[in-house]
Design an enzyme around this catalytic site. Structure first.
Site, PDB file in Angstrom:
ATOM      1  N   ASP A 101       0.844  -1.205   0.000  1.00 46.45           N
ATOM      2  CA  ASP A 101       0.000   0.000   0.000  1.00 46.45           C
ATOM      3  C   ASP A 101       0.877   1.253   0.000  1.00 46.45           C
ATOM      4  OD1 ASP A 101      -2.293   1.496  -0.090  1.00 46.45           O
ATOM      5  OD2 ASP A 101      -2.786   1.253   2.034  1.00 46.45           O
TER       6      ASP A 101
ATOM      7  N   LYS B  49       2.165   4.687  -1.103  1.00 47.79           N
ATOM      8  CA  LYS B  49       1.576   5.895  -1.713  1.00 47.79           C
ATOM      9  C   LYS B  49       2.088   7.102  -0.924  1.00 47.79           C
ATOM     10  CE  LYS B  49      -2.548   5.081   1.054  1.00 47.79           C
ATOM     11  NZ  LYS B  49      -4.000   5.038   1.133  1.00 47.79           N
TER      12      LYS B  49
ATOM     13  N   ASN C 151       1.443   7.506   2.769  1.00 48.08           N
ATOM     14  CA  ASN C 151       2.099   6.604   3.727  1.00 48.08           C
ATOM     15  C   ASN C 151       3.597   6.863   3.833  1.00 48.08           C
ATOM     16  OD1 ASN C 151      -0.231   5.340   4.423  1.00 48.08           O
ATOM     17  ND2 ASN C 151      -0.045   3.703   2.888  1.00 48.08           N
TER      18      ASN C 151
ATOM     19  N   ASP D 260       2.459   2.552   7.794  1.00 46.89           N
ATOM     20  CA  ASP D 260       1.220   1.867   7.433  1.00 46.89           C
ATOM     21  C   ASP D 260       1.455   0.468   6.849  1.00 46.89           C
ATOM     22  OD1 ASP D 260      -1.377   1.256   7.104  1.00 46.89           O
ATOM     23  OD2 ASP D 260      -1.899   2.950   5.814  1.00 46.89           O
TER      24      ASP D 260
ATOM     25  N   THR E 178      -4.522   0.899  -2.464  1.00 48.80           N
ATOM     26  CA  THR E 178      -5.334   2.067  -2.744  1.00 48.80           C
ATOM     27  C   THR E 178      -5.515   2.125  -4.256  1.00 48.80           C
ATOM     28  OG1 THR E 178      -4.373   3.127  -0.815  1.00 48.80           O
ATOM     29  CG2 THR E 178      -5.413   4.585  -2.439  1.00 48.80           C
TER      30      THR E 178
HETATM   31  P1  ATP Z   1      -6.148   4.368   7.902  1.00 50.99           P
HETATM   32  O1  ATP Z   1      -6.063   3.440   9.064  1.00 50.99           O
HETATM   33  O2  ATP Z   1      -7.487   4.988   7.766  1.00 50.99           O
HETATM   34  O3  ATP Z   1      -5.565   3.848   6.631  1.00 50.99           O
HETATM   35  P2  ATP Z   1      -3.742   5.666   8.616  1.00 50.99           P
HETATM   36  O4  ATP Z   1      -3.047   4.410   8.262  1.00 50.99           O
HETATM   37  O5  ATP Z   1      -3.198   6.941   8.070  1.00 50.99           O
HETATM   38  O6  ATP Z   1      -5.265   5.618   8.279  1.00 50.99           O
HETATM   39  P3  ATP Z   1      -2.690   5.843  11.256  1.00 50.99           P
HETATM   40  O7  ATP Z   1      -1.513   4.999  10.981  1.00 50.99           O
HETATM   41  O8  ATP Z   1      -3.404   5.629  12.532  1.00 50.99           O
HETATM   42  O9  ATP Z   1      -3.816   5.736  10.190  1.00 50.99           O
HETATM   43  O10 ATP Z   1      -2.230   7.351  11.200  1.00 50.99           O
HETATM   44  C1  ATP Z   1      -3.125   8.435  11.279  1.00 50.99           C
HETATM   45  C2  ATP Z   1      -2.377   9.712  10.923  1.00 50.99           C
HETATM   46  O11 ATP Z   1      -1.440  10.001  11.970  1.00 50.99           O
HETATM   47  C3  ATP Z   1      -1.535   9.581   9.660  1.00 50.99           C
HETATM   48  O12 ATP Z   1      -2.258  10.023   8.558  1.00 50.99           O
HETATM   49  C4  ATP Z   1      -0.322  10.449   9.929  1.00 50.99           C
HETATM   50  O13 ATP Z   1      -0.515  11.736   9.421  1.00 50.99           O
HETATM   51  C5  ATP Z   1      -0.242  10.502  11.445  1.00 50.99           C
HETATM   52  N1  ATP Z   1       0.860   9.636  11.915  1.00 50.99           N
HETATM   53  C6  ATP Z   1       0.844   8.291  12.011  1.00 50.99           C
HETATM   54  N2  ATP Z   1       2.019   7.818  12.462  1.00 50.99           N
HETATM   55  C7  ATP Z   1       2.806   8.904  12.665  1.00 50.99           C
HETATM   56  C8  ATP Z   1       4.158   9.083  13.105  1.00 50.99           C
HETATM   57  N3  ATP Z   1       4.925   8.053  13.445  1.00 50.99           N
HETATM   58  N4  ATP Z   1       4.647  10.344  13.175  1.00 50.99           N
HETATM   59  C9  ATP Z   1       3.866  11.408  12.810  1.00 50.99           C
HETATM   60  N5  ATP Z   1       2.606  11.300  12.389  1.00 50.99           N
HETATM   61  C10 ATP Z   1       2.063  10.071  12.309  1.00 50.99           C
END
Ligand code: ATP
Length: 305
Positions: free
Chosen positions: A145, A147, A150, A163, A191
């Site tokens: 995934d 992109k 991520n 992700d 995606t």
């Molecule tokens: P989904 O589960 O809907 O695909 P996602 O994978 O983006 O969404 P999360 O991994 O929970 O969900 O992350 C949510 C948001 O938090 C991300 O879009 C990112 O902007 C921010 N984020 C996640 N991990 C970090 C990190 N290690 N440092 C900074 N920001 C982060």
């Protein structure tokens, strides 16, 4: 807890962290199944991004296997171009993933702000993704995934890929159905804009599927939009399986050649696949002339302006 042996050597067991070891600050992101907080470890004061997942919500949505997958993959990764998982713990209601904080957020936000990247930035960030994929695939993991959303950025503006909920760990020599094909039958992994044709036609993703995504990302860096677009997922899928896309005028010719060698319907014929010379062949493409592959993480990234 410490245990001393007769030799006098003291071995210390790592102490399991709890939510009480951190001060939780602002919310920095929300996913479909999680909230991510900026947090500071009490004592050292180190900042982390803590991903908090509600157990009930995950179970209700039947996402347990994706959460476990993400944890398993993150625990197996140790490379500067990936978000690092430092600790995991849980309480009665929630799971906590303590992650390295990617302070500069998503690469996609920069792309939106700038509309597109210039050639230097496109080359540099594409090279960092190549280096990251070389490591990941070498560790037997396919992201599935990939992109710009991520791809996060740390303080020094180097990439931090994240992700891993859709990722897959390939076990060497295992050719079973379970290992070789997509376990989510009748639904695609990834995606729409970045999904590879083989995932759409045979439901099987391999390392080469990440190379397809890389081709889409390089195209997007330079033009501002992914190559396969449409109002509905179905239209996008049609275009992908027919390899129906066009380059905008003025698209860098070396980048164009590279994109064309990555966006190939046959996964075995993509530049970077084992059959096409692996990552050495990909890194030798003329578009990457000037990239110092051995010192990328110490190289100052070109400014995204
Ligand atoms: P989904 O589960 O809907 O695909 P996602 O994978 O983006 O969404 P999360 O991994 O929970 O969900 O992350 C949510 C948001 O938090 C991300 O879009 C990112 O902007 C921010 N984020 C996640 N991990 C970090 C990190 N290690 N440092 C900074 N920001 C982060």
């Amino acid at each position: 807890m410490s245990t001393s042996s007769e030799s006098g050597i003291v071995a210390s067991k790592p102490i399991k962290k709890t939510p009480n070891d951190f001060v939780f600050g602002k919310v920095i992101g929300e996913g479909s199944y999680s909230t991510v907080y900026l947090a500071k470890e009490i004592g050292p004061g180190t900042e982390y991004a803590i991903k908090v997942l509600e157990k009930k919500h995950i179970m209700r949505e039947r996402k347990t296997q994706y959460v476990m997958r993400e944890k398993e993959v993150l625990m197996n990764i140790n490379h500067p171009f990936f978000v690092r998982l430092y600790y995991t713990f849980q309480d009665a209601d929630r799971l906590y993933f303590v992650l390295g904080y990617a302070r500069r957020g998503e690469l996609l936000d920069y792309l939106h702000k700038l509309s597109s990247f210039d050639e230097d930035c496109s080359r540099f960030y594409c090279a960092e993704i190549v280096k990251a994929l070389e490591y990941l695939h070498g560790a037997g993991i396919v992201h599935r995934d990939l992109k710009p959303e991520n791809i996060l950025l740390n303080d020094e503006m180097h990439i931090q890929i994240t992700d891993f909920g859709s990722a897959k760990i390939f076990k060497e020599g295992d050719t079973s159905e379970e290992n070789s094909s997509n376990q989510r039958k009748n639904s695609f992994v990834g995606t729409a804009q970045y999904v590879s044709p083989e995932v759409l036609t045979s439901k099987s993703a391999s390392k080469s599927s990440d190379l397809w995504a890389l081709g889409c990302i390089l195209y997007q860096f330079l033009s501002g939009e992914p190559p396969f677009r449409g109002g509905h997922e179905y239209q996008i899928f049609q275009k992908i399986t027919k390899l129906e896309y066009e380059f905008p005028e003025g698209f860098n010719s070396l980048a164009r050649d590279l994109v064309q060698k990555l966006l190939v319907l046959d996964p075995d014929k993509r530049l970077g696949s084992d059959e096409m010379g692996g990552f050495d062949a990909l890194k030798s493409h003329d578009f990457f002339t000037g990239i110092d592959w051995d010192h990328l993480e110490e190289t100052k990234p070109p400014e995204l302006v």
